[in-house]
Design a protein around this motif. Structure first.
Motif, short mmCIF file in Angstrom:
data_model
loop_
_atom_site.label_atom_id
_atom_site.label_comp_id
_atom_site.label_asym_id
_atom_site.label_seq_id
_atom_site.Cartn_x
_atom_site.Cartn_y
_atom_site.Cartn_z
N ALA A 152 6.33 6.74 10.85
CA ALA A 152 6.16 5.71 9.88
C ALA A 152 5.64 4.36 10.64
O ALA A 152 4.78 3.78 9.80
N LEU A 153 6.12 3.95 11.65
CA LEU A 153 5.77 2.76 12.29
C LEU A 153 4.36 2.97 12.73
O LEU A 153 3.59 2.14 12.59
N ARG A 154 4.01 3.72 13.54
CA ARG A 154 2.83 4.33 14.19
C ARG A 154 1.66 4.29 13.09
O ARG A 154 0.57 3.89 13.53
N SER A 155 1.85 4.89 12.03
CA SER A 155 0.98 5.09 11.10
C SER A 155 0.53 3.49 10.57
O SER A 155 -0.64 3.25 10.07
N ARG A 156 1.44 2.75 10.35
CA ARG A 156 1.22 1.35 9.99
C ARG A 156 0.12 0.71 10.94
O ARG A 156 -0.87 0.17 10.61
N ILE A 157 0.36 0.67 12.33
CA ILE A 157 -0.14 0.39 13.54
C ILE A 157 -1.65 1.13 13.54
O ILE A 157 -2.80 0.17 13.49
N TYR A 158 -1.55 2.50 13.33
CA TYR A 158 -2.91 3.07 13.21
C TYR A 158 -4.02 2.42 12.05
O TYR A 158 -5.02 2.22 12.47
N CYS A 159 -3.27 2.07 10.96
CA CYS A 159 -4.06 1.67 9.91
C CYS A 159 -4.87 0.32 10.07
O CYS A 159 -6.15 -0.12 10.06
N HIS A 160 -4.03 -0.48 11.07
CA HIS A 160 -4.27 -1.97 11.17
C HIS A 160 -5.52 -1.69 12.31
O HIS A 160 -6.50 -2.52 12.34
#
Length: 419
Positions: free
Chosen positions: A83-91
């Motif tokens: 969940a955290l990595r997916s947010r970072i990936y989007c950014h």
């Protein structure tokens, strides 16, 4: 018992999660997040802004962020890590308008006793193949097996989850407790899971009263569920980055409504939505009679509403416009965007779903640019409040860079008309 002992979280896992949380907090503090948040508030209130862009990779996520890249060992820890990595990936990859918030949401533990029947499916022999319906409702008498659901709130389990999250992230992220913040009605999807799609279609001609009885039962059941949410104080505001309808978010200054009590959220303080993809091929009259007639009553208590998903609503918009407090309308890849733009004007959010097939096969940048430009120009001609929601992308054929490039092209086209 400490948090680490209770969750079986190792020191290495804890370090990974907290480091990722710090990265999310840094991204959330960037000025662009506040700028996007304010743009969304204007957009969702039908104020003039540039066209907005959102990307939801959905089925393609496993090709963008593979489980093998995760470092945590515990299953729950890996879920949090993803969940955290997916947010970072989007950014780091998408040039869309996703707002990265400095928060970690803990969901209240809420149990639903169910409707008395469980849908059955005949699985495909292929890993990602299509399943078939295996109807459990075969004649009108089977409707008597349905029951109204009972909602049960587990306060102790909720407090335990909240305490765990606060201990892990409380000094880095804003840990928030939320109850039910996504209200979306899918009556036909629900019923066809029991009856079968082909059977439901023929029922409209052969057994229309059976279909009316079934959908009326679902309407009453969902009305009772909502009342239980209200009685148990389980509703939470969704006037933030909460996912809304079939794509979009809830940022708005129009909710909550006057008289709001922060200790007790009302339906009128919230967004809600409905859709009936199973009715895509039926006439406007049948759609209105067997589906929209019931959905409208369920949506009436809410402050703002959305409607539609992947079904083409081009010929049904006049009926859709009768939904109370309607704000967001899904314009599917199969819709006539020019006709829809002329009808929606600036009175509703034109929530366009570009065709996800553009990310498979030959990735033709010229064709994609022309496709996006055509919709932007049609929307601009009629002063539409346009958002482009790239979703339902079940695969990118292991070319994750296609998402990056699609958003770059979309951003360039938005900038071209927004000079």
């Amino acid at each position: 018992m400490t948090f680490e002992e209770d969750r079986m979280i190792s020191a290495p896992d804890r370090r990974v999660l907290r480091d990722l949380a710090r990265c999310v907090a840094e991204i959330a503090a960037l000025p662009v997040q506040a700028e996007r948040r304010e743009l969304w508030k204007k957009h969702n209130s039908l104020q003039p802004t540039r066209p907005m862009i959102l990307v939801f990779p959905e089925g393609s996520w496993e090709e963008l962020l593979n489980d093998k890249e995760l470092q945590c060992e515990g299953e729950e820890n890996r879920r949090i890590e993803w969940a955290l990595r997916s947010r970072i990936y989007c950014h780091e990859h998408f040039q869309d308008d996703t707002v990265i918030e400095r928060e970690w949401v803990v969901q209240k533990v809420i149990h639903n006793s169910g409707w008395g029947l469980e849908g059955r499916r005949i699985p495909s022999s292929k890993a990602r193949g299509a399943w078939k319906f295996d109807p459990v409702i075969k004649d009108p008498s089977d409707l008597k097996r349905l029951r109204f659901p009972e909602i049960i709130y587990d306060k102790e389990a909720t407090e335990h989850k909240l305490e765990q999250a606060q201990e892990l992230f409380g000094d880095i992220l804003n840990v928030k407790l939320k109850g039910v913040a996504h209200i979306s009605y899918h009556l036909m999807n629900q019923y066809t899971s029991w009856r079968g799609l082909e059977q439901m279609m023929t029922d409209m001609y052969r057994q229309p009263q059976m279909l009316h009885d079934a959908i009326a039962f679902l309407e009453e059941g969902h009305r009772r569920i909502l009342q239980q949410y209200v009685d148990q104080n389980l509703l939470s505001l969704n006037n933030d980055g909460a996912y809304h309808s079939s794509g979009g978010n809830g940022y708005t200054n129009e909710l909550p409504k006057p008289g709001f009590n922060p200790d007790h959220v009302r339906p009128c303080d919230m967004w809600a939505s409905a859709e009936a993809q199973e009715m895509a091929q039926v006439s406007p009259r049948q759609h209105a009679e067997f589906s929209l007639h019931y959905e409208k009553r369920l949506l009436e208590p809410f402050g703002l509403n959305g409607y539609g998903c992947c079904e083409d609503l081009t010929r049904k918009l006049d009926d859709v416009f009768t939904i109370p407090n309607l704000r967001r309308i899904s314009i599917s890849p199969f819709a006539d965007v020019e006709t829809c733009a002329e009808k929606l004007k600036g009175d509703y959010i034109f929530s366009w779903k570009p065709h996800p097939a553009n990310l498979v096969g030959q990735f033709d940048e010229g064709s994609i640019r022309s496709y996006i430009r055509h919709t932007i120009e049609a929307a601009q001609k009629h002063n539409c409040v346009l958002e482009m929601i790239l979703k339902d992308t079940h695969t990118c054929e292991h070319h994750p860079e296609r998402f990056d490039r699609w958003t770059q092209i979309a951003r360039e086209e938005v900038n071209r008309v927004n000079r």
